[in-house]
Design a protein around this motif. Structure first.
Motif, PDB file in Angstrom:
ATOM      1  N   GLN A  89       1.250  -1.196  -0.192  1.00  0.00           N
ATOM      2  CA  GLN A  89      -0.033   0.109  -0.405  1.00  0.00           C
ATOM      3  C   GLN A  89       0.848   0.638   0.185  1.00  0.00           C
ATOM      4  O   GLN A  89       0.211   1.958  -1.087  1.00  0.00           O
ATOM      5  N   TYR A  93       0.994   4.388  -2.330  1.00  0.00           N
ATOM      6  CA  TYR A  93       1.129   6.067  -2.150  1.00  0.00           C
ATOM      7  C   TYR A  93       1.593   6.445  -2.163  1.00  0.00           C
ATOM      8  O   TYR A  93       1.403   7.504  -2.482  1.00  0.00           O
ATOM      9  N   HIS A  97       0.863   9.842  -4.456  1.00  0.00           N
ATOM     10  CA  HIS A  97       0.643  11.140  -3.797  1.00  0.00           C
ATOM     11  C   HIS A  97       1.988  11.954  -3.632  1.00  0.00           C
ATOM     12  O   HIS A  97       2.416  13.220  -2.762  1.00  0.00           O
TER      13      HIS A  97
END
Ligand SMILES: Cc1cc2nc3c(=O)[nH]c(=O)nc-3n(C[C@H](O)[C@H](O)[C@H](O)COP(=O)(O)OP(=O)(O)OC[C@H]3O[C@@H](n4cnc5c(N)ncnc54)[C@H](O)[C@@H]3O)c2cc1C
Length: 382
Positions: A89, A93, A97
């Motif tokens: 994850q 991410y 981001h």
């Protein structure tokens, strides 16, 4: 988001003003921020209470900033599951981001035959966790890590490094975009829970009382001390805490390595290893020292032990380039002789109090696991 109640509604005997909130997260480290973001994005009204004057200045800014593979932990432990899930994850991410990171890989090196057999155990443990490592022996090692002395070595391609402050900034931004709030200088000094609600006594310059439907205690080193002053929490839901300090020494100038280098793990930690920051600067640490209170002193006398240990696998280390850097403290759930202890995420099934989650012993690999931990906590509140 905070709405005031009368003190009669709050059923408290002090004159402090009483407010109500839907969901309160205690602690603005990487764990609290990841949980708060996940809950706010799922539609809850979230307030994060942080005792310090800034977010992320506890354990989350005193670590190795490594995205761990999930290698060492017993099969089906929370650490194994949440590290592997969380790592996947976290890479996603960081990419989506724009959080600075690098999948640089890491070597675990054995300097003799006895350590070589430990490497095989590590490879089997990793395999059980679904983490693939490659074993290098004899002459295959030197072309990969020429300056390292090793009889065998494991290569972990999934290990990486991350800008942990950048990650927390990003989580905080998303929390605020979803309507959540961070309130600084607001230490929770005591709490009371029953089956209906939770009541938090908040200290600081403007003491207040907050009632909330959901409360997540993600206070890092402060989580167990807070549980100890939590009325209504069963005694077996207040574990004992030990502190294991780890200090770092930075290495000035150029370093010849592009990947992380770890020795065989030691009791309480992963062994004094070489990590790199995103600018390529090297540092060594953390060691393990059992202490009885929060103290971040870096004792420069530890240098000699560092040098002796590192030179076993990097004979070319130049001692004069090592400088005392910083220390971190692991919130341990077992002491020096206690062996492995897992993360503890105590939810309503553990203590019988709906809407309350306590996070204890969130040491390494907590940074790697933060997004997966947040999902677990969210599932406990539904
Ligand atoms: C030496 C070391 C190296 C590590 N290396 C790695 C690594 O390379 N990779 C990895 O994945 N993990 C690593 N970890 C683990 C990782 O850093 C932690 O799991 C993670 O940072 C824990 O975050 P946290 O939010 O639980 O705690 P913290 O960051 O400490 O946040 C808790 C916050 O709660 C606040 N607080 C405390 N009490 C109260 C209260 N009563 N009221 C309000 N606020 C309160 C504190 O001020 C703090 O800001 C390492 C840990 C250590 C110690």
């Amino acid at each position: 988001m905070l709405s005031a109640l009368s003190s009669e509604q709050g059923q408290v005997s002090v004159s402090t003003e009483v407010f109500e909130a839907q969901t309160v997260v205690i602690g603005a480290g990487v764990i609290g921020l990841a949980i708060a973001r996940a809950l706010a994005k799922s539609g809850q009204e979230v307030i994060v209470l942080e005792g310090a004057g800034r977010f992320g200045e506890g354990i989350s800014s005193r670590n190795s900033e490594v995205i761990h593979g999930g290698i060492y932990y017993p099969e089906r432990s929370l650490k194994a599951e949440l590290c592997v899930e969380g790592r996947q994850q976290l890479y996603h991410y960081c990419q989506t981001h724009k959080v600075d990171h690098r999948k640089c890989g890491k070597w675990i090196v054995a300097v003799n035959e006895a350590q070589g057999s430990r490497l095989q155990d590590i490879q089997m443990a990793a395999d059980r966790n679904g983490v693939v490592l490659s074993l290098y022996e004899g002459r295959r090692i030197a072309p990969e890590i020429p300056e390292i002395r090793a009889s065998s070595a494991l290569w972990s391609p999934e290990t990486g490094i991350i800008d942990s402050h950048g990650l927390m900034l990003s989580l905080l931004g998303e929390l605020q975009d979803a309507g959540g709030e961070l309130v600084l200088r607001s230490p929770v000094v005591a709490a009371e829970s029953d089956c209906q609600r939770h009541l938090l006594h908040v200290g600081g310059d403007n003491p207040l009382i907050l009632t909330a439907q959901n409360v997540i205690n993600a206070a890092g080193l402060g989580a167990i001390p807070l549980a100890n002053v939590w009325a209504g929490l069963p005694g077996d839901c207040r574990p004992q805490q030990w502190f294991a300090r780890g200090v770092y020494f930075s290495y000035s100038g150029r370093c010849p390595f592009k990947s992380l280098i770890y020795p065989i793990p030691e009791p309480g930690g992963l062994g004094v290893h070489l990590t790199l920051d995103l600018a390529g600067q090297a540092r060594f640490g953390p060691d393990v020292e059992w202490i009885d209170h929060e103290d971040y002193t870096v004792d420069s006398n530890r240098l000699a032990t560092f040098v002796r240990g590192i030179r076993q696998w990097w004979p070319g280390l130049e001692q004069a380039r090592l400088q005392p850097a910083y220390a971190g403290i692991r919130p341990k759930l077992s002491g020096p002789e206690g062996g492995f202890s897992d993360f503890r995420i105590d939810g309503p099934e553990d203590h019988g109090l709906p809407g309350l989650v306590n996070l204890f012993g969130i040491e390494s690999p907590g940074l790697t696991s933060c997004l997966a931990i947040a999902d677990r906590v969210k599932a406990m509140l539904v």
